[in-house]
Design a protein around this motif. Structure first.
Motif, PDB file in Angstrom:
ATOM      1  N   TYR A 136       4.401   4.767   9.759  1.00  0.00           N
ATOM      2  CA  TYR A 136       4.645   4.564  11.189  1.00  0.00           C
ATOM      3  C   TYR A 136       4.040   3.247  11.687  1.00  0.00           C
ATOM      4  N   ILE A 137       2.909   2.859  11.085  1.00  0.00           N
ATOM      5  CA  ILE A 137       2.330   1.572  11.483  1.00  0.00           C
ATOM      6  C   ILE A 137       3.253   0.429  11.066  1.00  0.00           C
ATOM      7  N   GLN A 138       3.801   0.535   9.835  1.00  0.00           N
ATOM      8  CA  GLN A 138       4.674  -0.540   9.360  1.00  0.00           C
ATOM      9  C   GLN A 138       5.980  -0.597  10.145  1.00  0.00           C
ATOM     10  N   ASN A 139       6.503   0.562  10.537  1.00  0.00           N
ATOM     11  CA  ASN A 139       7.795   0.584  11.250  1.00  0.00           C
ATOM     12  C   ASN A 139       7.651   0.344  12.755  1.00  0.00           C
ATOM     13  N   ASN A 140       6.451   0.545  13.289  1.00  0.00           N
ATOM     14  CA  ASN A 140       6.220   0.312  14.720  1.00  0.00           C
ATOM     15  C   ASN A 140       4.951  -0.522  14.921  1.00  0.00           C
ATOM     16  N   PRO A 141       4.885  -1.703  14.330  1.00  0.00           N
ATOM     17  CA  PRO A 141       3.635  -2.478  14.397  1.00  0.00           C
ATOM     18  C   PRO A 141       3.277  -2.902  15.827  1.00  0.00           C
ATOM     19  N   SER A 142       4.266  -3.298  16.624  1.00  0.00           N
ATOM     20  CA  SER A 142       3.988  -3.743  17.997  1.00  0.00           C
ATOM     21  C   SER A 142       3.456  -2.606  18.846  1.00  0.00           C
ATOM     22  N   SER A 143       3.993  -1.391  18.597  1.00  0.00           N
ATOM     23  CA  SER A 143       3.530  -0.226  19.350  1.00  0.00           C
ATOM     24  C   SER A 143       2.076   0.091  19.023  1.00  0.00           C
ATOM     25  N   PHE A 144       1.700   0.033  17.743  1.00  0.00           N
ATOM     26  CA  PHE A 144       0.307   0.290  17.355  1.00  0.00           C
ATOM     27  C   PHE A 144      -0.610  -0.851  17.821  1.00  0.00           C
ATOM     28  N   ASP A 145      -0.090  -2.079  17.822  1.00  0.00           N
ATOM     29  CA  ASP A 145      -0.883  -3.194  18.342  1.00  0.00           C
ATOM     30  C   ASP A 145      -1.220  -2.986  19.815  1.00  0.00           C
ATOM     31  N   GLU A 146      -0.263  -2.451  20.546  1.00  0.00           N
ATOM     32  CA  GLU A 146      -0.436  -2.269  21.988  1.00  0.00           C
ATOM     33  C   GLU A 146      -1.319  -1.069  22.323  1.00  0.00           C
ATOM     34  N   ARG A 147      -1.244   0.018  21.517  1.00  0.00           N
ATOM     35  CA  ARG A 147      -1.896   1.275  21.880  1.00  0.00           C
ATOM     36  C   ARG A 147      -3.165   1.578  21.089  1.00  0.00           C
ATOM     37  N   CYS A 148      -3.505   0.729  20.141  1.00  0.00           N
ATOM     38  CA  CYS A 148      -4.732   0.953  19.352  1.00  0.00           C
ATOM     39  C   CYS A 148      -5.673  -0.235  19.484  1.00  0.00           C
ATOM     40  N   ILE A 149      -5.840  -0.704  20.699  1.00  0.00           N
ATOM     41  CA  ILE A 149      -6.624  -1.914  20.942  1.00  0.00           C
ATOM     42  C   ILE A 149      -8.088  -1.727  20.528  1.00  0.00           C
ATOM     43  N   MET A 150      -8.647  -0.576  20.877  1.00  0.00           N
ATOM     44  CA  MET A 150     -10.070  -0.371  20.628  1.00  0.00           C
ATOM     45  C   MET A 150     -10.380  -0.344  19.127  1.00  0.00           C
ATOM     46  N   ASN A 151      -9.622   0.424  18.347  1.00  0.00           N
ATOM     47  CA  ASN A 151      -9.900   0.536  16.912  1.00  0.00           C
ATOM     48  C   ASN A 151      -9.528  -0.737  16.166  1.00  0.00           C
ATOM     49  N   MET A 168       0.822  -1.202   0.000  1.00  0.00           N
ATOM     50  CA  MET A 168       0.000   0.000   0.000  1.00  0.00           C
ATOM     51  C   MET A 168       0.860   1.257   0.000  1.00  0.00           C
ATOM     52  N   MET A 169       1.979   1.243   0.720  1.00  0.00           N
ATOM     53  CA  MET A 169       2.853   2.417   0.763  1.00  0.00           C
ATOM     54  C   MET A 169       3.437   2.701  -0.612  1.00  0.00           C
ATOM     55  N   HIS A 170       3.826   1.667  -1.316  1.00  0.00           N
ATOM     56  CA  HIS A 170       4.346   1.867  -2.673  1.00  0.00           C
ATOM     57  C   HIS A 170       3.260   2.477  -3.570  1.00  0.00           C
ATOM     58  N   LYS A 171       2.048   2.020  -3.403  1.00  0.00           N
ATOM     59  CA  LYS A 171       0.964   2.539  -4.208  1.00  0.00           C
ATOM     60  C   LYS A 171       0.689   4.011  -3.882  1.00  0.00           C
ATOM     61  N   PHE A 190      -3.413  15.963   0.498  1.00  0.00           N
ATOM     62  CA  PHE A 190      -3.334  15.831   1.953  1.00  0.00           C
ATOM     63  C   PHE A 190      -3.787  14.443   2.395  1.00  0.00           C
ATOM     64  N   LEU A 191      -4.866  13.957   1.737  1.00  0.00           N
ATOM     65  CA  LEU A 191      -5.369  12.635   2.104  1.00  0.00           C
ATOM     66  C   LEU A 191      -4.305  11.561   1.871  1.00  0.00           C
ATOM     67  N   LEU A 192      -3.673  11.589   0.685  1.00  0.00           N
ATOM     68  CA  LEU A 192      -2.637  10.607   0.381  1.00  0.00           C
ATOM     69  C   LEU A 192      -1.427  10.777   1.292  1.00  0.00           C
ATOM     70  N   GLU A 193      -1.086  12.036   1.571  1.00  0.00           N
ATOM     71  CA  GLU A 193       0.055  12.286   2.444  1.00  0.00           C
ATOM     72  C   GLU A 193      -0.222  11.751   3.859  1.00  0.00           C
ATOM     73  N   PHE A 194      -1.436  11.995   4.361  1.00  0.00           N
ATOM     74  CA  PHE A 194      -1.802  11.524   5.697  1.00  0.00           C
ATOM     75  C   PHE A 194      -1.778   9.987   5.743  1.00  0.00           C
ATOM     76  N   ILE A 195      -2.355   9.378   4.700  1.00  0.00           N
ATOM     77  CA  ILE A 195      -2.378   7.908   4.637  1.00  0.00           C
ATOM     78  C   ILE A 195      -0.945   7.359   4.576  1.00  0.00           C
ATOM     79  N   GLY A 196      -0.098   7.983   3.734  1.00  0.00           N
ATOM     80  CA  GLY A 196       1.271   7.489   3.581  1.00  0.00           C
ATOM     81  C   GLY A 196       2.063   7.585   4.882  1.00  0.00           C
ATOM     82  N   ILE A 197       1.957   8.720   5.575  1.00  0.00           N
ATOM     83  CA  ILE A 197       2.699   8.881   6.839  1.00  0.00           C
ATOM     84  C   ILE A 197       2.182   7.906   7.895  1.00  0.00           C
ATOM     85  N   THR A 198       0.849   7.760   7.980  1.00  0.00           N
ATOM     86  CA  THR A 198       0.267   6.839   8.973  1.00  0.00           C
ATOM     87  C   THR A 198       0.721   5.404   8.721  1.00  0.00           C
ATOM     88  N   LEU A 199       0.634   4.969   7.451  1.00  0.00           N
ATOM     89  CA  LEU A 199       1.044   3.599   7.130  1.00  0.00           C
ATOM     90  C   LEU A 199       2.536   3.391   7.365  1.00  0.00           C
TER      91      LEU A 199
END
Length: 356
Positions: A53-68, A21-24, A42-51
């Motif tokens: 950080y999620i890809q580089n810190n997956p364990s951190s997002f797994d731990e802190r985004c339990i509800m979503n 998805m990041m390549h796309k 802005f939408l693509l930029e926001f999506i790209g930055i979010t993805l």
């Protein structure tokens, strides 16, 4: 999606989907770099930055985004896999990314990265269409839901019961200490009994030794008494025979001095051996009396051992007599028993005078 899942973004399958998805997204940004559609950029930029950080810190997002993860995790990944770079699709994926970033920011103890803060500050610069409700929810109601989720999380609910748990653990600790103390008391009592049994066993062996010695001495006494009877009979037999012969002899017959002398010598010799046997019999009786006394004392030697431990320091010789009786040698009175050849010299002198 199960809220108890520990690993979601960190799975290999989702990591590969995020990478594709990041390549796309990067390709889409390059394609519209000169476009005037700032919102889409802005939408693509926001999506790209979010993805990113999620890809580089997956364990951190797994731990802190339990509800979503529990509520929209699967829909988010489906959207990632099916994203077609359309503006409507980008707005939907942006809404999901925005929810993850907001929860991540709330759950993070420190400040999040400056890039995420920068794109978050620009969210209010644009108007959103079909997914405006998701954006408003993420900025307002979702904050309350996240707080409620963590406030009533099972782990935090257990934390509320901490005082009761501490009290219960303290009670269990006291019970455990009491149980250990009771067991220690029983072990000490068993140790004392074992020591008592060991001492008693030792003196049972001593008693058995005395008993065996007594059996031997009783047998000796029986044989010695038998010899006394035989010697007594032999001592009387010559006298009776001689007396009977003198009664039946003629009246004017001269006395047989040599025979009488021999008879007297024989009687003296028999009397000597009778005395030796009698003295030995008395010695055996004295030894049996001492052995019986020791066997009697051994019956309460355990009480003596306990009393000797608690005896005052000033009474060191209080129990010496007891120890002398039990542990001293058995007296034979051998000094009172005449030797086999005692008096033979005098007997020889007497025979010599008779011959002269």
């Amino acid at each position: 999606m199960d809220s108890s899942t520990n690993s979601y973004f960190a799975t290999e399958f989702n990591q590969q989907a995020l990478s594709n998805m990041m390549h796309k997204v990067h390709g889409g940004l390059d394609a519209i770099r000169d476009s005037d559609n700032d919102k889409y950029k802005f939408l693509l930029e926001f999506i790209g930055i979010t993805l990113f950080y999620i890809q580089n810190n997956p364990s951190s997002f797994d731990e802190r985004c339990i509800m979503n993860i529990a509520s929209i995790g699967d829909r988010f990944m489906d959207q990632v896999k099916s994203f077609d770079l359309g503006e409507d699709s980008a707005e939907q994926l942006f809404a999901y990314c925005y929810r993850f970033v907001i929860e991540y920011q709330i759950s993070t103890p420190n400040s999040i990265s400056s890039e995420l803060l920068a794109v978050l500050s620009r969210v209010s610069d644009f108007e959103y269409g079909a997914y405006a409700g998701q954006v408003r929810y993420a900025g307002h109601q979702m904050l309350i839901n996240v707080v409620q989720h963590y406030l009533y999380h099972p782990s935090l609910a257990s934390l509320k019961d901490l005082p009761e748990v501490i009290q219960r653990s303290e009670t269990e600790r006291e019970n455990a200490e009491k149980s250990i103390l009771d067991r220690e008391t029983r072990v000490n009592a068993l140790a004392e009994k074992l020591e008592t049994y060991e001492t008693a066993f030792n003196f049972v062996g001593l008693y058995s030794g005395f008993k065996s010695l007594k059996i031997t001495k009783v047998s000796e006494r029986r044989w010695n008494f038998f010899f006394l009877l035989v010697l007594g009979a032999l001592l009387l037999f010559p006298v009776v025979v001689k007396f009977y012969s003198l009664i039946n002899a003629p009246a004017k017959l001269e006395p047989d001095l040599i025979g009488l002398t021999a008879l007297a010598g024989l009687e003296l010799l028999l009397l000597y051996f009778f005395r030796v046997a009698l003295q030995n019999f008395r010695s055996i009786k004295a030894q049996l009396l001492q052995i019986d006394l020791r066997m009697t004392l051994c019956q309460f030697v355990q009480s003596y051992a306990e009393y000797s431990k608690g005896a005052p320091e000033g009474s060191k010789g209080l129990l010496e007599r007891f120890e002398q009786v039990v542990f001293s040698g058995i007296v034979n009175d051998e000094s009172a028993i005449p030797s086999t050849f005692d008096g033979l010299d005098k007997l020889a002198e007497l025979v010599g005078k008779i011959r002269k």
